[in-house]
Write a protein that holds these residues in place. Sequence first.
Motif, PDB file in Angstrom:
ATOM      1  N   TYR A  15       0.826  -1.132   0.027  1.00 27.75           N
ATOM      2  CA  TYR A  15      -0.131   0.075  -0.051  1.00 27.75           C
ATOM      3  C   TYR A  15       0.785   1.161  -0.189  1.00 27.75           C
ATOM      4  N   GLY A  16       2.167   1.319  -0.264  1.00 26.30           N
ATOM      5  CA  GLY A  16       3.015   2.417  -0.357  1.00 26.30           C
ATOM      6  C   GLY A  16       4.106   2.257   0.806  1.00 26.30           C
ATOM      7  N   VAL A  17       4.826   3.470   0.850  1.00 26.31           N
ATOM      8  CA  VAL A  17       5.980   3.527   1.894  1.00 26.31           C
ATOM      9  C   VAL A  17       5.249   4.201   2.922  1.00 26.31           C
ATOM     10  N   ARG A  18       5.680   3.488   4.401  1.00 26.71           N
ATOM     11  CA  ARG A  18       5.108   4.025   5.453  1.00 26.71           C
ATOM     12  C   ARG A  18       6.194   4.199   6.477  1.00 26.71           C
ATOM     13  N   ALA A  19       6.123   5.173   7.418  1.00 25.65           N
ATOM     14  CA  ALA A  19       7.188   5.424   8.442  1.00 25.65           C
ATOM     15  C   ALA A  19       6.412   5.439   9.761  1.00 25.65           C
ATOM     16  N   VAL A  20       7.049   5.205  10.825  1.00 23.76           N
ATOM     17  CA  VAL A  20       6.747   5.553  12.095  1.00 23.76           C
ATOM     18  C   VAL A  20       7.694   6.048  12.924  1.00 23.76           C
ATOM     19  N   MET A  21       7.493   6.810  14.034  1.00 22.39           N
ATOM     20  CA  MET A  21       8.286   7.320  14.851  1.00 22.39           C
ATOM     21  C   MET A  21       7.376   7.625  16.131  1.00 22.39           C
ATOM     22  N   GLY A  22       7.958   7.005  17.362  1.00 25.73           N
ATOM     23  CA  GLY A  22       7.211   6.973  18.454  1.00 25.73           C
ATOM     24  C   GLY A  22       8.204   6.988  19.946  1.00 25.73           C
ATOM     25  N   ASP A  23       7.441   7.320  20.974  1.00 30.24           N
ATOM     26  CA  ASP A  23       8.188   7.350  22.440  1.00 30.24           C
ATOM     27  C   ASP A  23       7.241   6.361  23.329  1.00 30.24           C
ATOM     28  N   VAL A  24       7.795   5.437  23.815  1.00 36.24           N
ATOM     29  CA  VAL A  24       7.036   4.440  24.711  1.00 36.24           C
ATOM     30  C   VAL A  24       7.242   5.115  26.018  1.00 36.24           C
ATOM     31  N   GLN A  25       6.391   4.617  26.918  1.00 34.83           N
ATOM     32  CA  GLN A  25       6.462   4.743  28.411  1.00 34.83           C
ATOM     33  C   GLN A  25       7.932   4.276  28.742  1.00 34.83           C
ATOM     34  N   GLY A  26       8.683   4.872  29.764  1.00 33.52           N
ATOM     35  CA  GLY A  26      10.140   4.437  30.285  1.00 33.52           C
ATOM     36  C   GLY A  26      11.200   4.770  29.118  1.00 33.52           C
ATOM     37  N   HIS A  27      12.385   4.480  29.681  1.00 35.44           N
ATOM     38  CA  HIS A  27      13.544   4.762  29.054  1.00 35.44           C
ATOM     39  C   HIS A  27      14.366   3.809  29.156  1.00 35.44           C
ATOM     40  N   GLY A  28      15.732   3.690  28.408  1.00 39.47           N
ATOM     41  CA  GLY A  28      16.763   2.762  28.532  1.00 39.47           C
ATOM     42  C   GLY A  28      16.095   1.115  27.985  1.00 39.47           C
ATOM     43  N   LEU A  29      16.919   0.275  28.792  1.00 36.14           N
ATOM     44  CA  LEU A  29      16.621  -1.179  28.428  1.00 36.14           C
ATOM     45  C   LEU A  29      15.263  -1.696  28.889  1.00 36.14           C
ATOM     46  N   SER A  30      14.862  -0.974  30.037  1.00 40.14           N
ATOM     47  CA  SER A  30      13.351  -1.285  30.500  1.00 40.14           C
ATOM     48  C   SER A  30      12.320  -1.364  29.424  1.00 40.14           C
ATOM     49  N   ALA A  31      12.391  -0.337  28.225  1.00 38.79           N
ATOM     50  CA  ALA A  31      11.573  -0.129  27.372  1.00 38.79           C
ATOM     51  C   ALA A  31      11.696  -0.888  26.003  1.00 38.79           C
ATOM     52  N   VAL A  32      12.748  -1.666  25.888  1.00 34.44           N
ATOM     53  CA  VAL A  32      13.106  -2.420  24.699  1.00 34.44           C
ATOM     54  C   VAL A  32      12.231  -3.116  24.297  1.00 34.44           C
ATOM     55  N   ALA A  33      11.611  -3.899  25.271  1.00 34.49           N
ATOM     56  CA  ALA A  33      10.741  -5.062  24.864  1.00 34.49           C
ATOM     57  C   ALA A  33       9.511  -4.377  24.231  1.00 34.49           C
ATOM     58  N   THR A  34       8.997  -3.158  24.891  1.00 31.28           N
ATOM     59  CA  THR A  34       7.883  -2.424  24.358  1.00 31.28           C
ATOM     60  C   THR A  34       8.098  -2.001  22.848  1.00 31.28           C
ATOM     61  N   VAL A  35       9.526  -1.523  22.773  1.00 30.81           N
ATOM     62  CA  VAL A  35       9.695  -0.992  21.591  1.00 30.81           C
ATOM     63  C   VAL A  35       9.891  -2.195  20.435  1.00 30.81           C
ATOM     64  N   ALA A  36      10.383  -3.246  20.618  1.00 34.08           N
ATOM     65  CA  ALA A  36      10.283  -4.519  19.839  1.00 34.08           C
ATOM     66  C   ALA A  36       8.962  -4.979  19.541  1.00 34.08           C
ATOM     67  N   SER A  37       8.274  -4.870  20.363  1.00 30.08           N
ATOM     68  CA  SER A  37       6.851  -5.231  20.121  1.00 30.08           C
ATOM     69  C   SER A  37       5.975  -4.396  19.394  1.00 30.08           C
ATOM     70  N   LEU A  38       6.224  -3.152  19.523  1.00 29.79           N
ATOM     71  CA  LEU A  38       5.573  -2.247  18.677  1.00 29.79           C
ATOM     72  C   LEU A  38       6.201  -2.380  17.153  1.00 29.79           C
ATOM     73  N   LEU A  39       7.735  -2.382  17.082  1.00 26.98           N
ATOM     74  CA  LEU A  39       8.015  -2.266  15.754  1.00 26.98           C
ATOM     75  C   LEU A  39       7.697  -3.679  14.839  1.00 26.98           C
ATOM     76  N   GLY A  40       7.720  -4.705  15.496  1.00 30.19           N
ATOM     77  CA  GLY A  40       7.096  -5.989  14.992  1.00 30.19           C
ATOM     78  C   GLY A  40       5.438  -5.859  14.802  1.00 30.19           C
ATOM     79  N   ALA A  41       4.951  -5.134  15.160  1.00 33.94           N
ATOM     80  CA  ALA A  41       3.460  -5.103  14.833  1.00 33.94           C
ATOM     81  C   ALA A  41       3.255  -4.127  13.802  1.00 33.94           C
ATOM     82  N   PHE A  42       4.137  -3.108  13.718  1.00 36.00           N
ATOM     83  CA  PHE A  42       4.058  -2.099  12.692  1.00 36.00           C
ATOM     84  C   PHE A  42       4.488  -2.684  11.306  1.00 36.00           C
TER      85      PHE A  42
END
Length: 373
Positions: free
Chosen positions: A177-204
Amino acid sequence: MSGARVRLSPRRDRDGDRRGWLRGAPPPLWARVLPSALLVVVCVAELVSPEPLDIGFLLGAIPPLAVLAHGPVLTAVLGTLAVLVLATPVFDLDDPGNTDLLTVCFVSLLSVLLSFVRSRRDAQLVTERTVAEAAQRAVAPPLPERVGPVRCAGLYRAAQSGTLVGGDFFDVRAGPYGVRAVMGDVQGHGLSAVATVASLLGAFREAVLDQPDPGAVAARLDRRLTVDSADDPHGELFATALLLDFSADARTVRVVACGQSGPLLLRDGGARELDVEPGTPLGLGLAGAVLPEVVTVRLRPGDRLFLASDGVTEARDASGAFYPLAERLPVLAPEDPAALAEHVWSDLLRHCPDVQDDVTMLVLAPEPQVPDR
Protein backbone atom coordinates in the motif's frame (compact mmCIF):
# COMPACT_ATOMS: atom_id res chain seq x y z
CA MET A 1 22.80 12.61 -4.87
CA SER A 2 23.47 9.97 -2.25
CA GLY A 3 21.29 9.36 0.78
CA ALA A 4 22.12 9.16 4.46
CA ARG A 5 22.81 6.27 6.67
CA VAL A 6 21.13 6.27 10.04
CA ARG A 7 23.34 6.78 13.07
CA LEU A 8 22.43 4.41 15.87
CA SER A 9 25.53 4.31 18.03
CA PRO A 10 25.10 5.59 21.60
CA ARG A 11 26.64 9.00 21.07
CA ARG A 12 30.03 7.71 20.16
CA ASP A 13 30.41 8.76 16.54
CA ARG A 14 30.43 12.53 17.11
CA ASP A 15 30.90 13.01 20.83
CA GLY A 16 33.37 10.32 21.76
CA ASP A 17 32.62 7.33 23.89
CA ARG A 18 30.46 8.74 26.67
CA ARG A 19 30.91 5.61 28.76
CA GLY A 20 34.19 7.05 29.95
CA TRP A 21 37.36 5.19 30.83
CA LEU A 22 35.98 3.92 34.15
CA ARG A 23 32.78 2.68 32.47
CA GLY A 24 34.28 0.39 29.88
CA ALA A 25 35.78 2.65 27.24
CA PRO A 26 39.36 1.91 26.08
CA PRO A 27 42.01 3.46 28.35
CA PRO A 28 43.28 6.86 27.24
CA LEU A 29 46.74 7.34 25.78
CA TRP A 30 48.15 8.91 28.91
CA ALA A 31 47.20 5.85 30.99
CA ARG A 32 49.06 3.57 28.57
CA VAL A 33 52.14 5.78 28.45
CA LEU A 34 52.36 6.80 32.12
CA PRO A 35 54.12 3.65 33.53
CA SER A 36 56.85 3.71 30.88
CA ALA A 37 57.23 7.48 31.18
CA LEU A 38 57.62 7.23 34.96
CA LEU A 39 60.29 4.56 34.55
CA VAL A 40 62.21 6.72 32.08
CA VAL A 41 61.92 9.80 34.33
CA VAL A 42 63.35 7.94 37.32
CA CYS A 43 66.26 6.56 35.28
CA VAL A 44 67.13 9.89 33.67
CA ALA A 45 66.85 11.76 36.97
CA GLU A 46 69.29 9.41 38.65
CA LEU A 47 71.76 9.43 35.76
CA VAL A 48 71.97 13.22 35.53
CA SER A 49 71.90 13.92 39.27
CA PRO A 50 75.33 14.35 40.90
CA GLU A 51 73.94 13.05 44.20
CA PRO A 52 71.84 9.92 44.91
CA LEU A 53 68.13 10.64 44.86
CA ASP A 54 65.72 8.98 47.24
CA ILE A 55 63.07 8.38 44.56
CA GLY A 56 63.16 4.61 44.39
CA PHE A 57 59.68 4.49 45.92
CA LEU A 58 58.33 5.75 42.58
CA LEU A 59 59.33 2.48 40.97
CA GLY A 60 56.84 0.68 43.21
CA ALA A 61 54.03 2.63 41.54
CA ILE A 62 54.88 1.43 38.02
CA PRO A 63 53.33 -2.09 38.17
CA PRO A 64 49.98 -0.91 39.66
CA LEU A 65 49.80 1.84 37.02
CA ALA A 66 50.44 -0.74 34.32
CA VAL A 67 47.43 -2.76 35.54
CA LEU A 68 45.11 0.09 34.57
CA ALA A 69 45.88 -0.08 30.86
CA HIS A 70 48.02 -3.12 30.04
CA GLY A 71 47.76 -6.89 30.03
CA PRO A 72 49.67 -9.28 32.27
CA VAL A 73 52.63 -9.69 29.89
CA LEU A 74 53.45 -6.01 29.60
CA THR A 75 52.73 -5.53 33.30
CA ALA A 76 55.28 -8.26 34.06
CA VAL A 77 57.84 -6.60 31.75
CA LEU A 78 57.39 -3.20 33.38
CA GLY A 79 57.55 -4.75 36.87
CA THR A 80 60.75 -6.59 36.00
CA LEU A 81 62.31 -3.39 34.65
CA ALA A 82 61.35 -1.56 37.84
CA VAL A 83 63.08 -4.23 39.95
CA LEU A 84 66.19 -4.15 37.73
CA VAL A 85 66.45 -0.38 37.91
CA LEU A 86 66.07 -0.50 41.68
CA ALA A 87 68.78 -3.17 42.03
CA THR A 88 71.26 -1.88 39.40
CA PRO A 89 74.11 0.06 41.07
CA VAL A 90 74.61 2.36 38.09
CA PHE A 91 71.39 4.18 38.93
CA ASP A 92 72.56 4.71 42.52
CA LEU A 93 69.07 4.90 44.05
CA ASP A 94 70.35 5.75 47.53
CA ASP A 95 71.29 2.14 48.40
CA PRO A 96 67.88 0.39 48.46
CA GLY A 97 67.76 -2.49 50.93
CA ASN A 98 66.45 -5.99 50.56
CA THR A 99 63.13 -4.93 52.00
CA ASP A 100 62.67 -2.40 49.21
CA LEU A 101 63.52 -5.00 46.57
CA LEU A 102 61.17 -7.58 48.09
CA THR A 103 58.38 -5.00 48.30
CA VAL A 104 58.68 -4.03 44.63
CA CYS A 105 58.88 -7.71 43.63
CA PHE A 106 55.74 -8.51 45.61
CA VAL A 107 53.87 -5.52 44.17
CA SER A 108 54.94 -6.56 40.67
CA LEU A 109 53.73 -10.14 41.10
CA LEU A 110 50.44 -8.96 42.59
CA SER A 111 50.01 -6.48 39.74
CA VAL A 112 50.51 -9.23 37.15
CA LEU A 113 47.81 -11.30 38.85
CA LEU A 114 45.42 -8.35 38.97
CA SER A 115 46.14 -7.54 35.33
CA PHE A 116 45.34 -11.11 34.33
CA VAL A 117 42.02 -11.01 36.19
CA ARG A 118 41.15 -7.59 34.73
CA SER A 119 41.99 -8.72 31.20
CA ARG A 120 39.74 -11.78 31.51
CA ARG A 121 36.87 -9.66 32.85
CA ASP A 122 37.36 -7.06 30.12
CA ALA A 123 37.21 -9.77 27.46
CA GLN A 124 33.98 -11.10 28.97
CA LEU A 125 32.46 -7.61 29.07
CA VAL A 126 33.40 -7.01 25.44
CA THR A 127 31.68 -10.27 24.46
CA GLU A 128 28.56 -9.40 26.42
CA ARG A 129 28.47 -5.89 24.98
CA THR A 130 28.85 -7.24 21.45
CA VAL A 131 25.95 -9.63 21.98
CA ALA A 132 23.83 -6.85 23.50
CA GLU A 133 24.53 -4.51 20.60
CA ALA A 134 23.68 -7.24 18.09
CA ALA A 135 20.38 -7.89 19.88
CA GLN A 136 19.53 -4.20 19.98
CA ARG A 137 20.37 -3.74 16.30
CA ALA A 138 18.07 -6.67 15.54
CA VAL A 139 15.29 -4.71 17.24
CA ALA A 140 16.11 -1.44 15.47
CA PRO A 141 18.25 -2.10 12.37
CA PRO A 142 19.79 0.83 10.49
CA LEU A 143 17.54 2.55 8.00
CA PRO A 144 18.26 2.09 4.32
CA GLU A 145 19.25 5.16 2.35
CA ARG A 146 16.05 4.98 0.37
CA VAL A 147 12.73 3.19 0.67
CA GLY A 148 10.92 3.35 -2.64
CA PRO A 149 10.62 7.01 -3.68
CA VAL A 150 11.45 8.27 -0.16
CA ARG A 151 14.95 9.08 1.00
CA CYS A 152 15.54 8.43 4.69
CA ALA A 153 17.91 9.75 7.31
CA GLY A 154 17.61 9.09 11.00
CA LEU A 155 19.49 9.84 14.18
CA TYR A 156 19.02 8.24 17.57
CA ARG A 157 20.80 8.95 20.83
CA ALA A 158 19.67 6.83 23.77
CA ALA A 159 19.44 8.54 27.15
CA GLN A 160 20.99 5.53 28.88
CA SER A 161 24.69 5.53 28.10
CA GLY A 162 25.97 2.43 26.38
CA THR A 163 22.66 1.41 24.80
CA LEU A 164 21.50 1.57 21.19
CA VAL A 165 17.79 1.25 21.88
CA GLY A 166 15.73 3.02 24.50
CA GLY A 167 12.24 4.45 24.74
CA ASP A 168 12.13 5.94 21.23
CA PHE A 169 11.78 4.11 17.95
CA PHE A 170 11.37 4.70 14.23
CA ASP A 171 11.19 2.69 11.06
CA VAL A 172 10.43 3.11 7.36
CA ARG A 173 8.98 0.22 5.38
CA ALA A 174 7.61 -0.40 1.91
CA GLY A 175 4.53 -2.55 1.44
CA PRO A 176 1.73 -3.24 -1.01
CA TYR A 177 0.00 0.00 0.00
CA GLY A 178 3.02 2.29 -0.29
CA VAL A 179 5.88 3.50 1.89
CA ARG A 180 5.08 3.94 5.55
CA ALA A 181 7.05 5.48 8.37
CA VAL A 182 6.60 5.49 12.12
CA MET A 183 8.27 7.37 14.94
CA GLY A 184 7.22 6.99 18.53
CA ASP A 185 8.06 7.24 22.19
CA VAL A 186 7.08 4.52 24.65
CA GLN A 187 6.66 4.83 28.37
CA GLY A 188 9.99 4.59 30.16
CA HIS A 189 13.60 4.86 29.04
CA GLY A 190 16.63 2.69 28.48
CA LEU A 191 16.68 -1.08 28.50
CA SER A 192 13.39 -1.34 30.40
CA ALA A 193 11.57 -0.02 27.31
CA VAL A 194 13.29 -2.27 24.75
CA ALA A 195 10.68 -5.04 25.00
CA THR A 196 7.88 -2.57 24.28
CA VAL A 197 9.81 -1.04 21.38
CA ALA A 198 10.40 -4.49 19.88
CA SER A 199 6.73 -5.36 20.22
CA LEU A 200 5.58 -2.13 18.54
CA LEU A 201 8.06 -2.35 15.69
CA GLY A 202 7.03 -5.95 15.04
CA ALA A 203 3.37 -4.96 14.96
CA PHE A 204 4.14 -2.04 12.63
CA ARG A 205 6.06 -4.19 10.16
CA GLU A 206 3.20 -6.68 10.01
CA ALA A 207 0.55 -3.97 9.65
CA VAL A 208 2.45 -2.38 6.74
CA LEU A 209 1.81 -5.59 4.82
CA ASP A 210 -1.81 -6.10 5.90
CA GLN A 211 -3.55 -2.79 6.53
CA PRO A 212 -4.54 -0.51 3.63
CA ASP A 213 -5.14 2.54 5.83
CA PRO A 214 -2.72 4.29 8.23
CA GLY A 215 -5.50 4.64 10.79
CA ALA A 216 -5.83 0.85 10.82
CA VAL A 217 -2.06 0.59 11.33
CA ALA A 218 -2.41 2.81 14.41
CA ALA A 219 -5.23 0.57 15.66
CA ARG A 220 -2.98 -2.47 15.25
CA LEU A 221 -0.24 -0.84 17.35
CA ASP A 222 -2.80 0.22 19.95
CA ARG A 223 -4.10 -3.36 20.20
CA ARG A 224 -0.55 -4.68 20.55
CA LEU A 225 0.13 -2.46 23.55
CA THR A 226 -3.25 -3.19 25.08
CA VAL A 227 -2.62 -6.93 24.89
CA ASP A 228 0.92 -6.59 26.25
CA SER A 229 -0.29 -4.68 29.31
CA ALA A 230 -3.30 -6.94 29.97
CA ASP A 231 -1.27 -9.29 32.17
CA ASP A 232 -0.40 -6.48 34.54
CA PRO A 233 -3.58 -5.01 36.10
CA HIS A 234 -1.57 -2.14 37.57
CA GLY A 235 0.43 -1.43 34.43
CA GLU A 236 -0.03 1.72 32.40
CA LEU A 237 1.72 0.85 29.18
CA PHE A 238 1.29 3.50 26.51
CA ALA A 239 3.17 5.22 23.70
CA THR A 240 2.88 8.24 21.47
CA ALA A 241 3.54 7.92 17.77
CA LEU A 242 3.39 9.53 14.35
CA LEU A 243 2.48 7.43 11.32
CA LEU A 244 3.11 8.57 7.74
CA ASP A 245 1.76 6.88 4.64
CA PHE A 246 3.24 7.98 1.29
CA SER A 247 1.44 7.40 -1.96
CA ALA A 248 3.09 5.29 -4.62
CA ASP A 249 4.21 8.39 -6.56
CA ALA A 250 5.25 10.24 -3.34
CA ARG A 251 3.05 13.20 -4.28
CA THR A 252 0.90 12.94 -1.15
CA VAL A 253 1.37 11.77 2.41
CA ARG A 254 -1.25 10.78 4.94
CA VAL A 255 -0.42 11.54 8.57
CA VAL A 256 -1.83 10.05 11.75
CA ALA A 257 -0.86 11.44 15.15
CA CYS A 258 -1.36 9.41 18.32
CA GLY A 259 -0.73 11.66 21.29
CA GLN A 260 1.96 13.58 19.43
CA SER A 261 2.08 16.78 17.40
CA GLY A 262 2.47 16.63 13.64
CA PRO A 263 5.76 16.61 11.73
CA LEU A 264 7.47 19.74 10.47
CA LEU A 265 7.32 20.43 6.75
CA LEU A 266 10.36 22.16 5.27
CA ARG A 267 9.34 24.02 2.12
CA ASP A 268 10.58 27.13 0.31
CA GLY A 269 13.15 27.97 2.99
CA GLY A 270 10.72 27.76 5.90
CA ALA A 271 9.44 25.22 8.38
CA ARG A 272 5.90 24.80 9.64
CA GLU A 273 4.15 22.17 11.69
CA LEU A 274 1.50 20.25 9.83
CA ASP A 275 -1.97 20.80 11.25
CA VAL A 276 -2.66 17.31 12.53
CA GLU A 277 -4.99 16.66 15.44
CA PRO A 278 -3.05 14.67 18.07
CA GLY A 279 -5.26 11.73 18.89
CA THR A 280 -5.13 9.50 21.92
CA PRO A 281 -1.85 7.73 22.71
CA LEU A 282 -1.40 4.09 21.82
CA GLY A 283 -2.18 1.50 24.45
CA LEU A 284 -5.44 2.95 25.76
CA GLY A 285 -7.63 0.64 23.69
CA LEU A 286 -9.39 3.51 21.92
CA ALA A 287 -7.90 3.40 18.43
CA GLY A 288 -9.71 0.17 17.60
CA ALA A 289 -13.11 1.69 18.43
CA VAL A 290 -12.58 5.10 16.83
CA LEU A 291 -9.88 5.32 14.21
CA PRO A 292 -7.65 8.39 14.59
CA GLU A 293 -7.97 11.28 12.18
CA VAL A 294 -6.01 10.95 8.94
CA VAL A 295 -4.70 14.19 7.38
CA THR A 296 -3.64 14.18 3.73
CA VAL A 297 -0.93 16.62 2.60
CA ARG A 298 0.11 17.36 -0.96
CA LEU A 299 3.86 17.30 -1.50
CA ARG A 300 6.05 19.29 -3.85
CA PRO A 301 9.51 18.53 -5.20
CA GLY A 302 12.10 19.49 -2.58
CA ASP A 303 9.78 19.08 0.41
CA ARG A 304 11.21 17.45 3.49
CA LEU A 305 9.41 16.11 6.54
CA PHE A 306 11.20 16.35 9.88
CA LEU A 307 10.03 14.25 12.82
CA ALA A 308 11.53 14.74 16.28
CA SER A 309 10.88 13.25 19.69
CA ASP A 310 10.25 15.28 22.82
CA GLY A 311 13.91 14.80 23.67
CA VAL A 312 14.50 17.49 21.05
CA THR A 313 11.49 19.76 21.49
CA GLU A 314 11.59 19.72 25.29
CA ALA A 315 15.34 20.20 25.73
CA ARG A 316 16.04 23.33 27.79
CA ASP A 317 19.05 25.55 28.16
CA ALA A 318 20.41 26.92 31.43
CA SER A 319 17.72 29.60 31.54
CA GLY A 320 14.91 27.08 31.05
CA ALA A 321 14.13 28.02 27.44
CA PHE A 322 13.00 25.22 25.15
CA TYR A 323 14.98 24.40 22.05
CA PRO A 324 13.37 26.41 19.18
CA LEU A 325 13.27 23.60 16.64
CA ALA A 326 10.92 25.23 14.11
CA GLU A 327 13.00 28.42 14.11
CA ARG A 328 16.33 26.65 13.77
CA LEU A 329 15.42 24.15 11.08
CA PRO A 330 15.45 26.57 8.10
CA VAL A 331 18.86 27.86 9.20
CA LEU A 332 20.32 24.40 9.67
CA ALA A 333 18.80 22.70 6.63
CA PRO A 334 21.54 21.90 4.09
CA GLU A 335 21.05 21.17 0.44
CA ASP A 336 21.48 17.49 1.14
CA PRO A 337 18.76 16.34 3.57
CA ALA A 338 21.07 13.55 4.69
CA ALA A 339 23.00 15.89 6.99
CA LEU A 340 20.00 17.69 8.50
CA ALA A 341 19.60 15.44 11.54
CA GLU A 342 23.30 15.71 12.37
CA HIS A 343 23.18 19.50 12.07
CA VAL A 344 20.20 19.67 14.43
CA TRP A 345 21.94 17.34 16.91
CA SER A 346 25.04 19.56 17.00
CA ASP A 347 22.88 22.66 17.43
CA LEU A 348 20.84 20.98 20.15
CA LEU A 349 24.01 20.20 22.14
CA ARG A 350 25.00 23.85 21.97
CA HIS A 351 21.59 24.79 23.36
CA CYS A 352 21.48 22.01 25.98
CA PRO A 353 24.86 20.27 26.47
CA ASP A 354 23.46 17.74 28.95
CA VAL A 355 20.55 16.08 27.16
CA GLN A 356 18.86 13.67 29.58
CA ASP A 357 16.14 12.20 27.35
CA ASP A 358 16.19 9.89 24.36
CA VAL A 359 16.70 11.96 21.22
CA THR A 360 15.21 10.76 17.95
CA MET A 361 15.05 12.51 14.60
CA LEU A 362 13.75 11.23 11.29
CA VAL A 363 14.13 13.08 8.00
CA LEU A 364 12.00 11.93 5.07
CA ALA A 365 12.64 13.44 1.65
CA PRO A 366 10.03 12.20 -0.83
CA GLU A 367 10.91 12.59 -4.48
CA PRO A 368 7.60 12.86 -6.33
CA GLN A 369 7.58 11.32 -9.76
CA VAL A 370 7.00 13.86 -12.49
CA PRO A 371 4.31 12.61 -14.87
CA ASP A 372 5.40 11.98 -18.44
CA ARG A 373 4.28 14.54 -21.01
